[in-house]
Design a protein around this motif. Structure first.
Motif: not given
Length: 90
Positions: A41-45, A47-53
């Motif tokens: 869950k923390s790794e997915a979170k 990775m998701k935040s890396e896609g933000e500006p």
């Protein structure tokens, strides 16, 4: 197929699992499964935040080093996250 399972079948499966693995190992297995789920869950979170500006300035990004933790508050397994350095090309 799984929708046909009723209470007696589920109880029989649980008894077989307890007999195979033993009652002592089941809590350890559940604990490690929970820890793995928290890590995922923390790794997915992350990775998701890396896609933000990107952050507004590079100075604040360099000052705040990210760490990856297995669970909230778990400092024993925390490790620093290394990110690639961006170079400016002319």
């Amino acid at each position: 197929m799984l929708s046909n399972l009723r209470a007696p079948e589920i109880i029989l499966i649980l008894v077989v699992v307890v007999l195979l693995f033993g009652a002592k190992k089941l809590p350890d297995m559940a604990r490690s499964l929970g820890k793995s789920a928290r890590i995922l869950k923390s790794e997915a979170k992350a990775m998701k935040s890396e896609g933000e500006p990107a952050a507004p300035s590079e100075d604040t990004a360099a000052a705040a080093q990210r760490t990856i933790q297995a669970a909230p508050g778990d400092t024993a397994s925390a490790r620093p996250a290394t990110e690639p350095q961006q170079t400016k090309q002319s």
